[in-house]
Design a protein around this motif. Structure first.
Motif, PDB file in Angstrom:
ATOM      1  N   ASP A  83      58.751  20.757 -16.349  1.00  0.00           N
ATOM      2  CA  ASP A  83      57.609  20.463 -17.222  1.00  0.00           C
ATOM      3  C   ASP A  83      56.701  19.416 -16.590  1.00  0.00           C
ATOM      4  O   ASP A  83      56.611  18.276 -17.023  1.00  0.00           O
ATOM      5  N   ILE A  84      55.994  19.825 -15.544  1.00  0.00           N
ATOM      6  CA  ILE A  84      55.075  18.953 -14.837  1.00  0.00           C
ATOM      7  C   ILE A  84      53.663  19.192 -15.356  1.00  0.00           C
ATOM      8  O   ILE A  84      53.265  20.313 -15.572  1.00  0.00           O
ATOM      9  N   THR A  85      52.919  18.130 -15.558  1.00  0.00           N
ATOM     10  CA  THR A  85      51.534  18.276 -15.990  1.00  0.00           C
ATOM     11  C   THR A  85      50.605  17.968 -14.820  1.00  0.00           C
ATOM     12  O   THR A  85      50.974  17.271 -13.872  1.00  0.00           O
ATOM     13  N   GLU A  86      49.395  18.463 -14.910  1.00  0.00           N
ATOM     14  CA  GLU A  86      48.399  18.227 -13.869  1.00  0.00           C
ATOM     15  C   GLU A  86      48.122  16.738 -13.694  1.00  0.00           C
ATOM     16  O   GLU A  86      47.887  16.249 -12.585  1.00  0.00           O
ATOM     17  N   ALA A  87      48.165  15.996 -14.793  1.00  0.00           N
ATOM     18  CA  ALA A  87      47.850  14.555 -14.753  1.00  0.00           C
ATOM     19  C   ALA A  87      48.860  13.755 -13.938  1.00  0.00           C
ATOM     20  O   ALA A  87      48.580  12.630 -13.528  1.00  0.00           O
ATOM     21  N   ASP A  88      50.039  14.317 -13.685  1.00  0.00           N
ATOM     22  CA  ASP A  88      51.089  13.582 -12.980  1.00  0.00           C
ATOM     23  C   ASP A  88      51.019  13.713 -11.467  1.00  0.00           C
ATOM     24  O   ASP A  88      51.839  13.138 -10.755  1.00  0.00           O
ATOM     25  N   ILE A  89      50.069  14.469 -10.955  1.00  0.00           N
ATOM     26  CA  ILE A  89      50.006  14.709  -9.515  1.00  0.00           C
ATOM     27  C   ILE A  89      49.297  13.548  -8.817  1.00  0.00           C
ATOM     28  O   ILE A  89      48.219  13.125  -9.212  1.00  0.00           O
ATOM     29  N   ILE A  90      49.912  13.035  -7.765  1.00  0.00           N
ATOM     30  CA  ILE A  90      49.335  11.930  -7.001  1.00  0.00           C
ATOM     31  C   ILE A  90      48.091  12.415  -6.258  1.00  0.00           C
ATOM     32  O   ILE A  90      48.105  13.458  -5.613  1.00  0.00           O
ATOM     33  N   SER A  91      47.013  11.635  -6.354  1.00  0.00           N
ATOM     34  CA  SER A  91      45.744  12.030  -5.736  1.00  0.00           C
ATOM     35  C   SER A  91      45.308  11.088  -4.618  1.00  0.00           C
ATOM     36  O   SER A  91      44.349  11.383  -3.910  1.00  0.00           O
ATOM     37  N   CYS A  92      45.976   9.939  -4.453  1.00  0.00           N
ATOM     38  CA  CYS A  92      45.668   9.051  -3.322  1.00  0.00           C
ATOM     39  C   CYS A  92      46.804   8.060  -3.105  1.00  0.00           C
ATOM     40  O   CYS A  92      47.539   7.724  -4.042  1.00  0.00           O
ATOM     41  N   VAL A  93      46.950   7.617  -1.862  1.00  0.00           N
ATOM     42  CA  VAL A  93      47.994   6.675  -1.458  1.00  0.00           C
ATOM     43  C   VAL A  93      47.363   5.673  -0.498  1.00  0.00           C
ATOM     44  O   VAL A  93      46.609   6.069   0.392  1.00  0.00           O
ATOM     45  N   GLU A  94      47.676   4.389  -0.651  1.00  0.00           N
ATOM     46  CA  GLU A  94      47.042   3.396   0.224  1.00  0.00           C
ATOM     47  C   GLU A  94      47.888   2.136   0.359  1.00  0.00           C
ATOM     48  O   GLU A  94      48.241   1.498  -0.640  1.00  0.00           O
TER      49      GLU A  94
END
Length: 478
Positions: A28-39
């Motif tokens: 049950d993964i939602t779109e909002a939980d996807i990582i979009s940047c790392v720094e």
């Protein structure tokens, strides 16, 4: 040009070291939980991640551990979904970019942006005090309440909000070397900001034509030169990388230099313009070289030589025959980032099936690693049994990028295009890499902070010290 020699994790001496998040089979993964940047920050002691739900999660180095390891520091909601009533347009909360400001005191400052609004966040440790003594009505005289220390929390407050300056989606933000200004780029314009002034910016580049029907290219990425505060580079959907000098004129419509490699006419096809679009551009630490990434290749440019790159690395040459299928499933439009190692001797970029590649700048070696669950299993199962001496691999190869029995490291017939490495950051002082890996089978509830479909992993190797970094792999010095 000869193809670089492919090496597996074991052969190159890399070892998976840490994973943030749950390793269970949760669907049950939602779109909002996807990582979009790392720094990483400038010291490498802190790591920031942003997700499509508008959250920013910070990790700090755990100095109490013998090896190099990261632990949860704080989490805050950076952006909320909005609606532009004038344009009848939804504005997503997704964090497009995070950039750290150089630390001046005990507090941390960082910039985060979604499609329209940039925010400057102050993150600091705050002492909580409670009333220890008060007037309870039983004593015959009044006494002053006394406050005592109760706890220390990490607070995050927005110090500045830079809004209403971009008509199109912001794709890049970059801090200037002067420490006072930064720039933000959208599809057609680049603006220059002062960190202390949120209601005014200067337009330093505008490629919007008078008639939008004449539009032929868009800006895809932009970055300030790491040393010269007057120079910045930007890439376009036409496959060019341009260098602009703000000393020449206020509006940098005329570039100082343009880096472009002409395509072989015999290779031209329906997909040529799409795959030539540059998705990311990065300066080396000394500012001498530029690294650019398009769909199929990485290119290293010497800023003193415009006519051709000093190195062209074919990352996705095995996908050239599959461009029609990739166009049908929209994967041909994926935007892969690229990054330099701290010492500038290696470059990194992602691929599909959760593979990512590390190349030396001479393009003689291609280290293929896979941010896959098997890496975590290999670390747990292998334990001391797989440990090698200093510089040796401490985890299994195999599915972690290894080749068994002479088989190719990447099986082009069984690539999962839903698993891809788009975002990565390299530690500024060590060979440690943070990777955001998309995997539909993983949902990490890392106590409060992490609910991503992604996993972050660091990979690193011991140099002068035996320390490892978080999410990592252990490898010999180059």
């Amino acid at each position: 040009m000869a193809s670089p020699t492919q090496l597996s994790a074991d052969e190159a001496g890399w070892r998976f070291a840490q994973c943030f998040g749950d390793k269970g089979e949760v669907e049950d993964i939602t779109e909002a939980d996807i990582i979009s940047c790392v720094e990483f920050d400038h010291t490498g002691d802190y790591l920031a991640t942003g997700d499509k739900g508008g959250r920013v999660v910070l990790f700090e180095r755990n100095e109490h551990k013998k090896g190099c390891e990261y632990k949860f520091y704080t989490e805050f909601q950076s952006h909320e979904p909005e609606f532009d009533y004038l344009k009848s347009l939804e504005i997503e909360e997704k964090i497009n970019k995070i950039r750290w400001c150089k630390r001046q005191n005990a507090a941390h400052f960082l910039l985060s942006t979604n499609d329209k609004t940039i925010k400057l966040w102050k993150v600091f440790e705050k002492s909580l005090k409670v009333v220890a003594e008060n007037n309870d009505g039983q004593t015959p005289f009044l006494r002053l309440p006394r406050m005592t220390y109760h706890d220390t929390i990490v607070a995050a407050v927005p110090r500045k909000v830079y809004a209403n300056a971009h008509a199109y989606h912001i794709n890049s933000i970059s801090m200037n070397s002067d420490g006072e200004t930064y720039m933000s780029a959208d599809d057609l314009r680049i603006n220059l900001w002062n960190l202390n002034i949120s209601d005014q910016s200067f337009n330093i580049l505008d490629i919007k034509p008078v008639n939008m029907e004449e539009l032929t290219e868009v800006i895809t990425a932009a970055e300030f030169h790491p040393v010269s505060c007057n120079l910045f580079g930007y890439s376009s959907s036409k496959g060019t990388v341009k260098l602009a000098d703000m000393r020449e004129q206020a509006l940098c419509d005329k570039h100082a230099k343009m880096f472009e490699e002409e395509e072989d006419p015999s290779n031209k096809s329906f997909f040529s313009e799409i795959i030539s679009s540059v998705s990311d551009v990065k300066f080396s630490k000394d500012g001498r070289y530029l690294l650019s990434r398009d769909y199929l290749t990485l290119r290293i440019w010497d800023i003193n030589m415009e006519n051709k790159p000093v190195q062209t690395i074919n990352v996705h040459d095995h996908l050239r025959s599959k461009l029609c299928d990739l166009y049908e499933n929209d994967c041909i439009f994926d935007k892969f980032e690229c990054t330099w190692s701290g010492d500038g001797s290696h470059v990194l970029s992602g691929s599909y099936n959760n593979f990512f590649h590390i190349y030396d700048t001479a393009a003689t070696q291609d280290i293929v690693l896979q941010a896959d669950k098997s890496a975590f299993k290999a670390k747990k199962i292998g334990g001391n049994k797989n440990k090698a001496g200093p510089g040796g691999a401490a985890g299994k190869g195999g599915k972690n990028g290894g080749a068994a029995g002479g088989k190719p490291l990447i099986d082009t017939e069984s690539i999962d295009y839903n698993k891809k490495i788009l975002h990565a950051s390299w530690h500024p002082r060590e060979n440690t890499i943070a990777i955001a890996a998309t995997n539909n089978r993983w949902s990490p509830p890392f106590h409060s902070p992490f609910r991503q479909e992604n996993r972050l992993r660091d990979l690193g190797w011991p140099a002068s010290s035996p320390r490892l970094a978080s999410l990592l792999a252990d490898a010999p010095c180059y």
